[in-house]
Design a protein around this motif. Structure first.
Motif, PDB file in Angstrom:
ATOM      1  N   GLN A  16      -9.961  -0.658  -3.068  1.00 21.30           N
ATOM      2  CA  GLN A  16      -9.629  -1.984  -3.574  1.00 21.30           C
ATOM      3  C   GLN A  16      -9.272  -1.899  -5.058  1.00 21.30           C
ATOM      4  N   CYS A  62      -0.353  -5.634   0.665  1.00 24.06           N
ATOM      5  CA  CYS A  62      -1.677  -5.830   0.066  1.00 24.06           C
ATOM      6  C   CYS A  62      -1.803  -7.285  -0.351  1.00 24.06           C
ATOM      7  N   TYR A  70      -7.125  -6.808  -4.890  1.00 22.35           N
ATOM      8  CA  TYR A  70      -5.956  -6.639  -4.032  1.00 22.35           C
ATOM      9  C   TYR A  70      -6.331  -5.552  -3.031  1.00 22.35           C
ATOM     10  N   ARG A  71      -6.124  -5.850  -1.746  1.00 22.33           N
ATOM     11  CA  ARG A  71      -6.669  -5.023  -0.687  1.00 22.33           C
ATOM     12  C   ARG A  71      -5.627  -4.817   0.406  1.00 22.33           C
ATOM     13  N   CYS A  72      -5.499  -3.585   0.919  1.00 23.05           N
ATOM     14  CA  CYS A  72      -4.554  -3.289   1.988  1.00 23.05           C
ATOM     15  C   CYS A  72      -4.933  -4.036   3.264  1.00 23.05           C
ATOM     16  N   HIS A  73      -3.929  -4.567   3.964  1.00 17.76           N
ATOM     17  CA  HIS A  73      -4.186  -5.311   5.201  1.00 17.76           C
ATOM     18  C   HIS A  73      -4.800  -4.425   6.281  1.00 17.76           C
ATOM     19  N   CYS A 113       0.842  -1.191   0.000  1.00 16.13           N
ATOM     20  CA  CYS A 113       0.000   0.000   0.000  1.00 16.13           C
ATOM     21  C   CYS A 113       0.880   1.245   0.000  1.00 16.13           C
TER      22      CYS A 113
END
Length: 529
Positions: free
Chosen positions: A338, A305, A318-321, A298
């Motif tokens: 996202q 991510c 794909y998504r930030c933790h 990110c």
């Protein structure tokens, strides 16, 4: 006058505090004065003699290779090393450079078969002594842990010591009530995250809230629980009366008062295993291969991510933790939107195919980056060959023992004792050679890496449509691709900020900013990494 460097070593801070290092140096300086040697430097290490890579010893070896000194002085041979293989390696380096090795106890090293034999036996005895010291230390620690003197460890949530010596343990009823409540909810059918939600809603103090000795900075608000904390409590056998303590590779179980009935604990364990099996099957059936896993981070908060799914597994992103989850308010919500998985995978791979896939550029980049790796490989290979030659010398020394016996120098008992030391020395050398060969096997040469990359390039060019995701992933790993996701504009539900992927190929040093809109690829813009 010959230039000499003094090397001293102890194994622990306690020995250093007891003036062992100054006494070694003082004795070595007196010896140098008696022998007419000029001391140009004195260095020391506080490390185990079984370790070859010691800071000060490395400096001494560098000076030997550069022939900047004429002699090395140590108090005794075991101060230099307690490994037979390392002793033979160091002796070969000293001999090759034409440098003298002096010990205060025995004088200058004798360059003769008999002298080499005695030094090898002495090194084998030093290694044997080191192993015996370690065995006695571990045995003593084991006895202490197994005795009723207690273990002194930090106790699990729900327990406390009753004395200042941290020996006797009892149940902390106030904390134990929380443990029993968690186990009861789990047996009623609540999941881990549901339990986290209930505990956080009730603002029940967490272990970090109650235990003042927890040094880690607390990242959640008071009374805010995490899934890891609850999961660890549900797994901990201490709550059924079995406290597990570890020392090195050994583990011991102490009996303590149980908070949870053992049958109830086993029932919880059975439910856990059943739930995990169902989750594992579900994940396998709905698994999605994310091409860029491990390469995406990110750009807003710096977190990794990872791939995630939505719409009952229909959509993939794909998504930030650090994007806020439903059961916690910390870490702070990251506002990175996202990124559609297929769109990001396609745009990154298209760029790699169009800009990076060049055999000539890849070979040039690999050769430039692997100079240091090649140097390290040559160093390890050289040390391996030295120890291999020393192993041959040891085999010859074993035969020399027979000659010494027939000449009347040793009797049968002495021959048997010396052969035992030689056998130990040979085993130490074989072990060192095996370790080095394993390191060499794991170090790919520049040519190997270049050949593998270029073979993948040709496969991509020849059969781009049928290339498997696994081969694409392997190629991305080899290229050292790093992707940073960022956005411009307001993010949130119903918002459509501009999404960007800043991409760096560390192998070829290519860098670019790729703009992503929805599921299509827009314009690209160079950027400076």
């Amino acid at each position: 006058m010959k230039r000499a460097i003094i090397y001293s070593r102890v194994s622990s801070d306690e020995q250093a505090d007891n003036y062992s290092l100054p006494s070694q140096e003082a004795a070595s300086r007196r010896y140098a004065e008696q022998q007419g040697l000029t001391v140009v430097a004195a260095v020391s290490d506080v490390m185990s003699g079984a370790i070859l890579e010691r800071p000060s010893l490395t400096k001494v070896r560098d000076l030997i290779r550069a022939k900047a000194v004429d002699a090395v002085i140590v108090y005794s041979s075991d101060r230099l090393t307690r490994s037979v293989a390392h002793a033979m390696l160091l002796r070969d380096e000293v001999k090759t450079a034409g440098v003298e090795l002096h010990t205060v106890a025995r004088g200058i090293t004798q360059d003769s078969p008999e002298g080499g034999l005695m030094e090898t036996i002495e090194a084998a005895f030093a290694e044997y002594e080191r192993l015996k010291i370690r065995e006695r230390t571990q045995r003593g620690m084991r006895r202490r842990l197994e005795s009723d003197l207690g273990h002194g460890n930090k106790l699990p949530f729900g327990y406390r010591y009753t004395d200042d010596q941290r020996v006797h343990i009892e149940i902390d009823e106030e904390e134990a009530a929380i443990i029993r409540m968690i186990y009861g909810w789990y047996l009623e059918g609540y999941g881990t995250l549901q339990i986290v939600g209930r505990l956080s809603e009730l603002r029940i103090p967490t272990p970090a809230d109650r235990r003042f000795y927890i040094k880690k900075v607390k990242m959640r608000e008071r009374g805010e629980w995490s899934g890891n904390t609850v999961g660890a409590m549900l797994h901990n056998p201490a709550y059924k009366g079995d406290l597990l303590c570890r020392h090195g590779k050994d583990s011991f179980i102490f009996s303590i008062p149980p908070i949870i009935d053992p049958l109830e604990w086993e029932a919880v364990a059975h439910i856990r295993e059943e739930r995990y099996a169902r989750i594992k099957v579900g994940r396998k059936m709905n698994s999605k291969f994310y091409l860029l896993t491990g390469h995406v981070k990110c750009g807003m908060c710096g977190a990794a991510c990872a791939g995630s799914q939505g719409g009952r597994g229909i959509h993939h992103y794909y998504r930030c933790h650090r994007i806020k989850t439903t059961h916690t308010t910390y870490p702070p919500k990251c506002n990175l939107p996202q990124f559609p998985c297929e769109a990001l995978d396609d745009i990154i791979w298209t760029w790699i195919d169009a800009e990076v896939l060049s055999e000539d550029r890849i070979r040039a980049a690999v050769e430039g980056l692997d100079d240091k790796a090649e140097s390290e490989r040559d160093r390890i290979l050289g040390e391996r060959n030295i120890i291999a030659r020393q192993l041959e010398i040891l085999d010859a020394q074993a035969s020399k023992l027979i000659e010494l016996y027939t000449a009347g120098v040793f009797n049968l008992e002495e021959i048997a004792a010396q052969k035992q030391h030689l056998d130990q020395a040979r085993e130490s050398c074989r072990s060192a050679i095996e370790t080095m060969e394993q390191r060499l096997t794991g170090m790919a040469t520049a040519q190997d890496r270049a050949d593998e990359l270029c073979e993948l390039v040709r496969a991509i060019r020849d059969n781009l449509a049928q290339l498997t995701p696994e081969k694409k992933r392997r190629f991305i790993d080899l290229l050292g691709v790093e992707i940073t996701l960022t956005h411009e504009g307001e993010a949130g539900r119903g918002k459509r900020p501009a999404r960007f992927a800043d991409v760096i190929c560390h192998l070829t040093l290519d860098a670019i900013r790729l703009k992503i809109a929805g599921v299509s690829m827009d314009t690209t813009t160079p950027f400076s990494p």
